[in-house]
Design a protein around this motif. Structure first.
Motif, PDB file in Angstrom:
ATOM      1  N   PRO A 132       0.796 -10.829  -2.164  1.00 23.51           N
ATOM      2  CA  PRO A 132       2.063 -10.657  -2.900  1.00 23.51           C
ATOM      3  C   PRO A 132       1.953  -9.617  -4.008  1.00 23.51           C
ATOM      4  O   PRO A 132       2.902  -8.855  -4.247  1.00 23.51           O
ATOM      5  CB  PRO A 132       2.343 -12.057  -3.477  1.00 23.51           C
ATOM      6  N   ASN A 133       0.801  -9.552  -4.662  1.00 24.28           N
ATOM      7  CA  ASN A 133       0.654  -8.610  -5.790  1.00 24.28           C
ATOM      8  C   ASN A 133       0.549  -7.157  -5.322  1.00 24.28           C
ATOM      9  O   ASN A 133       1.147  -6.266  -5.922  1.00 24.28           O
ATOM     10  CB  ASN A 133      -0.558  -9.008  -6.638  1.00 24.28           C
ATOM     11  N   THR A 134      -0.211  -6.912  -4.250  1.00 20.99           N
ATOM     12  CA  THR A 134      -0.324  -5.509  -3.796  1.00 20.99           C
ATOM     13  C   THR A 134       0.989  -5.040  -3.173  1.00 20.99           C
ATOM     14  O   THR A 134       1.409  -3.899  -3.407  1.00 20.99           O
ATOM     15  CB  THR A 134      -1.458  -5.307  -2.758  1.00 20.99           C
ATOM     16  N   LEU A 135       1.627  -5.898  -2.376  1.00 24.12           N
ATOM     17  CA  LEU A 135       2.865  -5.453  -1.729  1.00 24.12           C
ATOM     18  C   LEU A 135       3.944  -5.213  -2.774  1.00 24.12           C
ATOM     19  O   LEU A 135       4.733  -4.264  -2.660  1.00 24.12           O
ATOM     20  CB  LEU A 135       3.320  -6.457  -0.661  1.00 24.12           C
ATOM     21  N   SER A 136       3.951  -6.019  -3.818  1.00 28.25           N
ATOM     22  CA  SER A 136       4.937  -5.787  -4.869  1.00 28.25           C
ATOM     23  C   SER A 136       4.618  -4.503  -5.637  1.00 28.25           C
ATOM     24  O   SER A 136       5.516  -3.725  -5.981  1.00 28.25           O
ATOM     25  CB  SER A 136       5.028  -7.044  -5.729  1.00 28.25           C
ATOM     26  N   ALA A 137       3.331  -4.205  -5.840  1.00 30.04           N
ATOM     27  CA  ALA A 137       2.964  -2.946  -6.518  1.00 30.04           C
ATOM     28  C   ALA A 137       3.313  -1.731  -5.667  1.00 30.04           C
ATOM     29  O   ALA A 137       3.633  -0.658  -6.190  1.00 30.04           O
ATOM     30  CB  ALA A 137       1.466  -2.954  -6.836  1.00 30.04           C
ATOM     31  N   GLY A 155       5.911  -1.475  -3.805  1.00 29.85           N
ATOM     32  CA  GLY A 155       7.356  -1.240  -3.949  1.00 29.85           C
ATOM     33  C   GLY A 155       8.035  -1.106  -2.593  1.00 29.85           C
ATOM     34  O   GLY A 155       7.419  -1.322  -1.555  1.00 29.85           O
ATOM     35  N   PRO A 156       9.337  -0.723  -2.598  1.00 28.88           N
ATOM     36  CA  PRO A 156      10.080  -0.638  -1.334  1.00 28.88           C
ATOM     37  C   PRO A 156       9.475   0.429  -0.412  1.00 28.88           C
ATOM     38  O   PRO A 156       9.091   1.494  -0.890  1.00 28.88           O
ATOM     39  CB  PRO A 156      11.487  -0.210  -1.770  1.00 28.88           C
ATOM     40  N   ASP A 177       9.300  -4.613   6.657  1.00 31.21           N
ATOM     41  CA  ASP A 177      10.021  -4.044   5.513  1.00 31.21           C
ATOM     42  C   ASP A 177      10.538  -2.631   5.785  1.00 31.21           C
ATOM     43  O   ASP A 177      11.045  -1.972   4.871  1.00 31.21           O
ATOM     44  CB  ASP A 177       9.119  -4.036   4.266  1.00 31.21           C
ATOM     45  N   GLY A 178      10.349  -2.147   7.014  1.00 33.84           N
ATOM     46  CA  GLY A 178      10.993  -0.887   7.393  1.00 33.84           C
ATOM     47  C   GLY A 178      10.127   0.352   7.305  1.00 33.84           C
ATOM     48  O   GLY A 178      10.631   1.473   7.404  1.00 33.84           O
ATOM     49  N   ARG A 217       2.757   6.792   1.415  1.00 33.99           N
ATOM     50  CA  ARG A 217       2.016   5.762   0.675  1.00 33.99           C
ATOM     51  C   ARG A 217       0.742   5.427   1.434  1.00 33.99           C
ATOM     52  O   ARG A 217       0.707   5.536   2.658  1.00 33.99           O
ATOM     53  CB  ARG A 217       2.836   4.455   0.570  1.00 33.99           C
ATOM     54  N   ALA A 218      -0.261   4.962   0.671  1.00 35.93           N
ATOM     55  CA  ALA A 218      -1.440   4.360   1.309  1.00 35.93           C
ATOM     56  C   ALA A 218      -1.703   3.031   0.617  1.00 35.93           C
ATOM     57  O   ALA A 218      -1.549   2.920  -0.601  1.00 35.93           O
ATOM     58  CB  ALA A 218      -2.654   5.272   1.196  1.00 35.93           C
ATOM     59  N   LEU A 219      -2.049   2.042   1.421  1.00 35.45           N
ATOM     60  CA  LEU A 219      -2.460   0.743   0.900  1.00 35.45           C
ATOM     61  C   LEU A 219      -3.918   0.567   1.282  1.00 35.45           C
ATOM     62  O   LEU A 219      -4.286   0.832   2.430  1.00 35.45           O
ATOM     63  CB  LEU A 219      -1.612  -0.355   1.559  1.00 35.45           C
ATOM     64  N   CYS A 220      -4.733   0.166   0.324  1.00 35.88           N
ATOM     65  CA  CYS A 220      -6.138  -0.115   0.646  1.00 35.88           C
ATOM     66  C   CYS A 220      -6.449  -1.454  -0.003  1.00 35.88           C
ATOM     67  O   CYS A 220      -6.805  -1.525  -1.184  1.00 35.88           O
ATOM     68  CB  CYS A 220      -7.037   1.009   0.138  1.00 35.88           C
TER      69      CYS A 220
END
Ligand SMILES: C[S@@+](CC[C@H](N)C(=O)[O-])C[C@H]1O[C@@H](n2cnc3c(N)ncnc32)[C@H](O)[C@@H]1O
Length: 237
Positions: A32-37, A39-40, A63-64, A108-111
């Motif tokens: 929840p914390n990383t996905l909220s950081a 953002g859309p 989320d598209g 964006r990149a998520l790690c």
């Protein structure tokens, strides 16, 4: 020579899938914390680096976002591929090697919880910087450096490989990772060209209190993970 950092995940297989889906540290703290950081993400192209079984990637698709994920573990890659089907591309790649994606491919990149497995964080950040579009952003979560230090002892300032032993239903599994001081991690990101635009020491979400009261109490008082936002600034300073 230590085992490859992903061999534990090859061994863990479905057991890690369950952890990623349900464990308090994943479901009620990191995700929840990383996905909220992040953002859309609707309409954005997102790279999920060290995607594991694809739980975050699945949410990003919902989320598209258009998602490309990669992981070094073939077991995780296979599970992510079956989870995502043709809704995302999942590649078998390492964090500490050059990525096959063209420059400026992603918004964006998520790690999430993977950078501490890279044996060359400087290279990882250089590659994130290269494949991001100008103005793009990385959200990164990792083990909090103070926690690694308190758990492992020795010098806070050392950058070194460590081994944890995880109790699993098939016995003990050894997991190797890199521990380094906060300044080393941040310096590697800055040297690659990033501006750090978020330093977040997250709290567990309130609903963890019902499912895991002890972990909730602990994480409400001391950090477990650290979240950084890295921005590839658009234009000149
Ligand atoms: C704690 S899991 C995180 C997975 C996913 N991001 C999540 O949070 O559900 C760490 C992941 O890093 C992967 N990994 C370990 N070493 C790696 C490396 N050198 N390059 C790429 N992935 C690696 C593992 O296979 C595992 O899937």
């Amino acid at each position: 020579v230590s085992a490859a950092t992903w061999s534990a995940y090859d061994e863990l297989g479905d057991e890690f899938v369950r952890r990623a889906e349900e464990s308090p540290y994943n479901a009620y703290y990191d995700r929840p914390n990383t996905l909220s950081a992040l953002g859309p993400v609707r309409g954005l192209s997102v790279l999920d680096a060290g995607c594991g079984p694809g739980v975050y990637a699945e949410q990003l698709v919902k989320d598209g976002a258009t998602v490309v994920g990669f992981d070094a573990s073939i077991e995780m890659v296979n599970r992510a591929r079956s989870r995502l089907g043709d809704t995302a591309t999942i590649d078998q790649l390492r964090l500490d090697e050059r990525l096959p994606y063209p420059a400026a491919s992603f918004d964006r990149a998520l790690c999430a919880l993977a950078i501490h497995y890279s044996s060359d964080r400087a290279m990882t950040f250089r590659e994130f910087f290269r494949v991001l579009k100008p103005g793009g952003r990385v959200i990164l979560s990792t083990q909090h450096p103070t926690v690694d230090w308190l758990r492992k002892g020795g010098s806070y300032f050392a950058s070194q490989q460590e081994t944890d032993s995880w109790a699993t239903e098939h016995g003990e599994v050894e997991v190797t990772f890199w521990r380094e001081p906060l300044s080393a991690l941040c310096t590697a990101a800055i040297a690659a060209g990033f501006f750090i635009d978020l330093v977040h020491e997250p709290l567990p979400v309130a609903s963890m209190e019902q499912v895991a009261p002890d972990t909730f109490a602990k994480l409400s008082q001391r950090p477990g993970f650290l979240i950084l936002g890295l921005w590839k600034r658009d234009g000149t300073v």
